[in-house]
Design a protein around this motif. Structure first.
Motif, mmCIF file in Angstrom:
data_model
loop_
_atom_site.group_PDB
_atom_site.id
_atom_site.type_symbol
_atom_site.label_atom_id
_atom_site.label_comp_id
_atom_site.label_asym_id
_atom_site.label_seq_id
_atom_site.Cartn_x
_atom_site.Cartn_y
_atom_site.Cartn_z
ATOM 1 N N ILE A 43 66.109 -24.765 42.775
ATOM 2 C CA ILE A 43 66.994 -23.750 42.191
ATOM 3 C C ILE A 43 66.117 -22.784 41.418
ATOM 4 C CG2 ILE A 43 68.915 -23.294 40.601
ATOM 5 C CD1 ILE A 43 69.990 -25.127 42.678
ATOM 6 N N GLU A 44 66.250 -21.506 41.711
ATOM 7 C CA GLU A 44 65.462 -20.503 41.005
ATOM 8 C C GLU A 44 66.361 -19.389 40.487
ATOM 9 O OE1 GLU A 44 61.084 -20.397 42.949
ATOM 10 O OE2 GLU A 44 62.702 -19.863 44.309
ATOM 11 N N ASN A 45 65.851 -18.697 39.470
ATOM 12 C CA ASN A 45 66.529 -17.496 38.993
ATOM 13 C C ASN A 45 67.967 -17.783 38.538
ATOM 14 O OD1 ASN A 45 66.667 -14.767 38.478
ATOM 15 N ND2 ASN A 45 67.222 -14.215 40.586
ATOM 16 N N ALA A 46 68.176 -18.907 37.891
ATOM 17 C CA ALA A 46 69.537 -19.308 37.506
ATOM 18 C C ALA A 46 69.968 -18.621 36.216
ATOM 19 C CB ALA A 46 69.599 -20.826 37.343
ATOM 20 N N ARG A 47 71.109 -17.966 36.279
ATOM 21 C CA ARG A 47 71.620 -17.269 35.092
ATOM 22 C C ARG A 47 73.139 -17.290 35.082
ATOM 23 N NH1 ARG A 47 70.391 -14.745 40.113
ATOM 24 N NH2 ARG A 47 71.270 -12.668 40.203
#
Ligand code: CU
Length: 162
Positions: A43-47
């Motif tokens: 999971i990347e760039n989670a916001r």
């Protein structure tokens, strides 16, 4: 007298058993590689983007990818600090493009899914006022079979970049 002796012997046996269990644990601990979540999931760039009105649903975006052997579905999410969470997608309904509950997304090795504005996202409902821009919270993905994958999301204000 006899009773008392027995119970004290029993108690010391328990204490020894407890000590053994403890030492067994600590002896093993360094060798065990702690693997959190589902192996192969990235999971990347989670916001999380908060709603302009406090307490209104907040949208969660992230880049999902998977390199693993077992197939599963993306479907159920929970968000720390929110009462519930639903996977949403945009679609045309009643001649208007609007968001609606998404069908489970099948995942096999090599699958990538971009959860992004105007597309798939996780909608967090009943958002606690404790979730504030600049902070973080945890999102948990639960897949068929019961495995879970927890990741941290950065919390952003409504007006910030999504
Ligand atoms: Cu939504």
């Amino acid at each position: 007298m006899i009773k008392a002796k027995q119970s004290s012997r029993f108690a010391s046996t328990l204490a020894i058993a407890g000590a053994m269990a403890l030492s067994a644990c600590s002896a093993e601990a360094p060798e065990v590689v702690e693997e959190e979540g589902i192996a192969g999931v990235t999971i990347e760039n989670a916001r999380m983007v908060l709603a302009p009105v406090e307490g209104n649903p907040a949208a969660i975006y992230f880049d999902f990818s998977y390199e693993g052997d077992r197939a599963f579905s993306l479907d159920r999410f929970s968000v720390e600090g929110a009462e519930s969470a639903v996977m949403h997608q945009y679609g045309e309904y009643d001649r208007k493009v609007q968001m609606m509950e998404a069908l489970p997304i099948p995942v096999t090795s090599g699958t990538t899914v971009e959860f992004k504005p105007g597309d798939f996202h996780v909608m967090a409902m009943g958002v606690s006022p404790e979730l504030q821009a600049g902070g973080t919270t945890d999102v948990t993905l639960k897949v068929s079979g019961g495995d879970t994958h927890t990741f941290t999301v950065e919390i952003r204000a409504a007006g910030e970049e999504r």
